[in-house]
Design an enzyme around this catalytic site. Sequence first.
Site, PDB file in Angstrom:
ATOM      1  CB  SER A  21      -1.286  -0.201   1.172  1.00  0.00           C
ATOM      2  OG  SER A  21      -1.953   1.240   1.311  1.00  0.00           O
TER       3      SER A  21
ATOM      4  CG  HIS B  89      -5.653  -1.374  -1.040  1.00  0.00           C
ATOM      5  ND1 HIS B  89      -5.011  -2.617  -0.680  1.00  0.00           N
ATOM      6  CD2 HIS B  89      -5.123  -0.017  -0.108  1.00  0.00           C
ATOM      7  CE1 HIS B  89      -3.651  -2.130   0.001  1.00  0.00           C
ATOM      8  NE2 HIS B  89      -3.741  -1.580   0.967  1.00  0.00           N
TER       9      HIS B  89
END
Length: 248
Positions: free
Chosen positions: A134, A170
């Site tokens: 991330s 994501h």
Amino acid sequence: MTASAPTVLATSGGHRAGTRARVQFDALVYHAVELAGVTGRRPRVMYIGTAIGDAEHFTTRMTEAARIAGFDLTPLHLFPMPNVENIEAAVLAQDVVWVMGGSVANLLAVWRVHGLDAIMRRAWRSGVVLSGVSAGSLCWFQGGATDSYGPELRPVTNGLGLLPYGNGVHYDVDPGRRPLIHRLVADGTFTEAHCTDDGVGLVYRGTELVEAVAEVPGKGAYRVVRRAEDGTAVEERIEPRRLPAAPD
């Protein structure tokens, strides 16, 4: 030197609920160690949790995950001050740097205060594998889509720029990320963007994307480019290679 060329593994994964601990490393972390080419000793992995404010409970979980995996883990804390005397020497002594998710905007600001932007570039050139999830993926690129500023996704464009692309993380679980990445490519903020579903990682040698890998079946990676004819963003799916399952 460990890796044979400057190497980044940028991911939307790497952790899973453990059978013997709250968190264990999944296949993407093991693949980062494999890319480092360590033989004859325990791999040295640095965990950096700047993006979650060096949360001590998560450092504890990463330390336990590393013990189970058979890795020697060194946490690098920057709050309230660096926990090592010489940050550059500590980073360069590692085989892998694994950067935790959280706020990429805060991570970049704090890293620059401590000179970690330049240190990471030197580590990359020396063969330390740079990796993370991330925010720990976005930081290596020019930027991407982030919720660092609030619930509404916004662009971040001041990444370290080791990789000359935008990055989308994501990609399959947050419905706002795909349209924002497409807009940022269409308007020229990024000439190209590379994106990952949860459980997928992108392997770079130098600045070249050489492979997508996955720890979860059915997930994808994506390249988004600007179509010259009409200026719209076009997305191409990259089918990842499935990694061996991580040991329990």
